[in-house]
Design an enzyme around this catalytic site. Structure first.
Site, mmCIF file in Angstrom:
data_model
loop_
_atom_site.group_PDB
_atom_site.id
_atom_site.type_symbol
_atom_site.label_atom_id
_atom_site.label_comp_id
_atom_site.label_asym_id
_atom_site.label_seq_id
_atom_site.Cartn_x
_atom_site.Cartn_y
_atom_site.Cartn_z
ATOM 1 C CE LYS A 270 -4.406 -1.554 1.419
ATOM 2 N NZ LYS A 270 -4.305 -2.693 0.560
ATOM 3 C CG ASP B 98 -2.614 -3.223 -2.651
ATOM 4 O OD1 ASP B 98 -2.410 -4.006 -3.589
ATOM 5 O OD2 ASP B 98 -2.775 -3.596 -1.475
ATOM 6 C CG MET B 99 -5.533 3.176 -6.888
ATOM 7 S SD MET B 99 -4.067 4.229 -7.029
ATOM 8 C CE MET B 99 -3.531 3.897 -8.707
ATOM 9 C CD GLN C 67 -8.988 2.505 -6.666
ATOM 10 O OE1 GLN C 67 -8.874 3.644 -7.102
ATOM 11 N NE2 GLN C 67 -8.863 2.212 -5.377
ATOM 12 N NE ARG D 5 -3.710 -6.200 -7.973
ATOM 13 C CZ ARG D 5 -3.162 -5.837 -6.797
ATOM 14 N NH1 ARG D 5 -3.696 -4.875 -6.077
ATOM 15 N NH2 ARG D 5 -2.080 -6.425 -6.365
ATOM 16 N N GLY E 36 -13.059 -1.822 -7.571
ATOM 17 C CA GLY E 36 -12.964 -0.710 -6.619
ATOM 18 C C GLY E 36 -14.235 -0.645 -5.789
ATOM 19 C CG HIS F 97 -13.481 -12.399 -5.453
ATOM 20 N ND1 HIS F 97 -13.454 -11.174 -4.838
ATOM 21 C CD2 HIS F 97 -12.309 -13.003 -5.170
ATOM 22 C CE1 HIS F 97 -12.302 -11.030 -4.194
ATOM 23 N NE2 HIS F 97 -11.590 -12.118 -4.387
ATOM 24 N NE ARG G 241 -11.898 -8.655 1.824
ATOM 25 C CZ ARG G 241 -11.388 -7.418 1.865
ATOM 26 N NH1 ARG G 241 -10.252 -7.182 2.444
ATOM 27 N NH2 ARG G 241 -12.015 -6.411 1.309
HETATM 28 P P1 FDA Z 1 -18.264 -8.100 -6.486
HETATM 29 O O1 FDA Z 1 -18.009 -7.824 -5.048
HETATM 30 O O2 FDA Z 1 -18.970 -7.052 -7.307
HETATM 31 O O3 FDA Z 1 -19.043 -9.457 -6.571
HETATM 32 C C1 FDA Z 1 -19.509 -9.912 -7.847
HETATM 33 C C2 FDA Z 1 -19.830 -11.383 -7.780
HETATM 34 O O4 FDA Z 1 -18.642 -12.130 -7.447
HETATM 35 C C3 FDA Z 1 -20.829 -11.781 -6.723
HETATM 36 O O5 FDA Z 1 -22.157 -11.543 -7.178
HETATM 37 C C4 FDA Z 1 -20.497 -13.251 -6.542
HETATM 38 O O6 FDA Z 1 -21.004 -13.994 -7.611
HETATM 39 C C5 FDA Z 1 -18.982 -13.262 -6.653
HETATM 40 N N1 FDA Z 1 -18.402 -13.116 -5.312
HETATM 41 C C6 FDA Z 1 -17.887 -11.999 -4.773
HETATM 42 N N2 FDA Z 1 -17.452 -12.234 -3.514
HETATM 43 C C7 FDA Z 1 -17.740 -13.521 -3.255
HETATM 44 C C8 FDA Z 1 -17.546 -14.360 -2.129
HETATM 45 N N3 FDA Z 1 -17.013 -13.890 -1.004
HETATM 46 N N4 FDA Z 1 -17.927 -15.653 -2.198
HETATM 47 C C9 FDA Z 1 -18.496 -16.127 -3.340
HETATM 48 N N5 FDA Z 1 -18.715 -15.369 -4.436
HETATM 49 C C10 FDA Z 1 -18.331 -14.093 -4.402
HETATM 50 N N6 FDA Z 1 -9.469 -2.573 -4.407
HETATM 51 C C11 FDA Z 1 -8.857 -1.359 -4.384
HETATM 52 O O7 FDA Z 1 -9.531 -0.328 -4.247
HETATM 53 N N7 FDA Z 1 -7.489 -1.278 -4.498
HETATM 54 C C12 FDA Z 1 -6.716 -2.372 -4.673
HETATM 55 O O8 FDA Z 1 -5.486 -2.265 -4.771
HETATM 56 C C13 FDA Z 1 -7.345 -3.653 -4.697
HETATM 57 N N8 FDA Z 1 -6.614 -4.789 -4.860
HETATM 58 C C14 FDA Z 1 -7.259 -5.985 -5.011
HETATM 59 C C15 FDA Z 1 -6.519 -7.132 -5.302
HETATM 60 C C16 FDA Z 1 -7.169 -8.336 -5.523
HETATM 61 C C17 FDA Z 1 -6.343 -9.560 -5.836
HETATM 62 C C18 FDA Z 1 -8.580 -8.399 -5.465
HETATM 63 C C19 FDA Z 1 -9.318 -9.681 -5.743
HETATM 64 C C20 FDA Z 1 -9.314 -7.274 -5.158
HETATM 65 C C21 FDA Z 1 -8.670 -6.067 -4.913
HETATM 66 N N9 FDA Z 1 -9.402 -4.924 -4.609
HETATM 67 C C22 FDA Z 1 -8.758 -3.711 -4.571
HETATM 68 C C23 FDA Z 1 -10.840 -5.017 -4.227
HETATM 69 C C24 FDA Z 1 -11.774 -4.752 -5.414
HETATM 70 O O9 FDA Z 1 -11.726 -3.396 -5.773
HETATM 71 C C25 FDA Z 1 -13.245 -5.111 -5.074
HETATM 72 O O10 FDA Z 1 -13.685 -4.253 -4.043
HETATM 73 C C26 FDA Z 1 -13.440 -6.540 -4.639
HETATM 74 O O11 FDA Z 1 -12.662 -7.428 -5.378
HETATM 75 C C27 FDA Z 1 -14.911 -6.935 -4.803
HETATM 76 O O12 FDA Z 1 -15.300 -6.877 -6.164
HETATM 77 P P2 FDA Z 1 -15.409 -8.154 -7.119
HETATM 78 O O13 FDA Z 1 -14.935 -7.761 -8.468
HETATM 79 O O14 FDA Z 1 -14.709 -9.300 -6.517
HETATM 80 O O15 FDA Z 1 -16.945 -8.490 -7.276
#
Ligand code: FDA
Length: 292
Positions: free
Chosen positions: A73, A107-108, A137, A158, A162, A203, A261
């Site tokens: 970070k 990270d952002m 993001q 990456r 966000g 995810h 989380r």
């Molecule tokens: P979202 O939360 O919109 O979920 C979409 C779908 O994914 C859900 O409907 C479900 O189907 C599935 N899903 C999601 N969570 C689940 C769970 N716990 N169990 C089962 N299914 C699930 N942010 C930031 O601001 N700065 C950063 O540097 C980073 N770095 C970062 C690194 C990595 C490796 C990851 C994975 C994420 C980040 N993030 C981040 C966080 C990112 O911005 C975001 O907030 C989270 O990943 C949540 O968004 P998703 O795209 O996962 O899907």
């Protein structure tokens, strides 16, 4: 001590535990991206301690032959104390990582730090190439233009949705559907323009599918990144066919990260509520540092 309830999302309090977690991930063909928990250090000693810890960590990753990297970070490496403090400590980590082929990701954080984070990346990417990466993001309205700026630079990018930081409407989309559309747009632009690859950090099964179809259309290499403890079975399945990296947090400052989380993860809310109540009863969750 890290309670068992937190072990789903945090690898341990020590670097030795985190490295052991990465070793186990490697057996499943998953790479580990280590993050020492901590943000917004406002005294130089903490910044120095964390930069040194990351330096030792990348040395350990390289010397033990683990498939791993680190993700830092900016505010942990001194951004709140000045752009020069941040760059100096980041360079210390990069200098140890580069000869060992260990990637250092930035990270952002909240939008007020985006300019300084990208400026550091733009300054260092020509020197460290694929050894440095930065996160964009989709919720930030500026990210589409930032992606164009980064397209001609070496270094990795990456893409995340966000939304974890409470950003003002003037700079960020707050509606989930709009954020999803912005994420798709970023994916499409990145797969079309980035010959060296894209890190797809989500995810969301629909977004992972979309990334796979873009990879098939453009041939652009990509990696999938997910957090420790989130969709672990999908990580194992995807790793049979694709390059998968797991973001592995560790360290003593785990409480806020853990709470973030579990509030995102509906399935574990009851589990978390019980842990929270126990923590509050013991008094150890009264003041937790900000951590995303
Ligand atoms: P979202 O939360 O919109 O979920 C979409 C779908 O994914 C859900 O409907 C479900 O189907 C599935 N899903 C999601 N969570 C689940 C769970 N716990 N169990 C089962 N299914 C699930 N942010 C930031 O601001 N700065 C950063 O540097 C980073 N770095 C970062 C690194 C990595 C490796 C990851 C994975 C994420 C980040 N993030 C981040 C966080 C990112 O911005 C975001 O907030 C989270 O990943 C949540 O968004 P998703 O795209 O996962 O899907």
């Amino acid at each position: 001590m890290l309670p068992p309830v937190a072990r789903q999302f945090v690898a341990g309090e020590t670097s030795a535990e985190a490295l052991e977690h990465v070793r186990r991930l490697n057996e499943l063909d998953i790479n580990g991206m280590l993050n020492r928990l901590g943000t917004h250090h406002r005294d130089r000693r903490r910044v120095r301690d964390d930069a040194r810890a990351y330096r030792l960590l990348v040395e350990d990753v390289g010397n033990t032959g683990l498939e791993g990297g680190v993700s830092v970070k900016p505010s942990q490496l001194g951004l709140d104390l000045g752009a020069d403090v941040f760059r100096d400590s980041l360079r210390e980590v990069l200098e140890a990582a580069a000869p060992r082929d260990v990637v250092v990701w930035l990270d952002m954080e909240a939008h007020a730090s985006t300019d300084a984070t990208l400026a550091a990346f733009e300054a260092l990417a020509p020197e460290y190439g694929e050894g440095i990466g930065v996160c964009l993001q989709a919720n930030l309205k500026r990210s589409r233009e930032d992606l164009d700026r980064l397209a001609d630079l070496p270094g990795k990018v990456r893409l995340v949705k966000g939304g974890a930081y409470d950003e003002p409407r003037a700079v960020a989309y707050r509606d989930r559907d709009r954020m999803d559309r912005a994420y798709r747009d970023l994916l499409e632009a990145a797969f079309e323009r980035f010959d060296d690859g894209v890190a797809v950090a989500t995810h969301d099964p629909a977004m992972v599918e979309h990334a796979i179809s873009l990879h098939e259309r453009y041939g652009t290499p990509f990696e999938i990144q997910m957090l420790m403890g989130v969709r672990p079975d999908a990580q194992v399945e995807l790793a049979k066919e694709y390059d998968v990296w797991q973001y592995v947090p560790y360290g003593t400052r785990w409480k806020r990260y853990f709470l973030n989380r579990v509030t995102e993860n509906g399935r574990t809310v009851r589990f978390a509520a019980r842990a929270l109540l126990e923590g509050v009863r013991r008094g150890d969750l009264r003041s937790v540092p900000a951590e995303r």
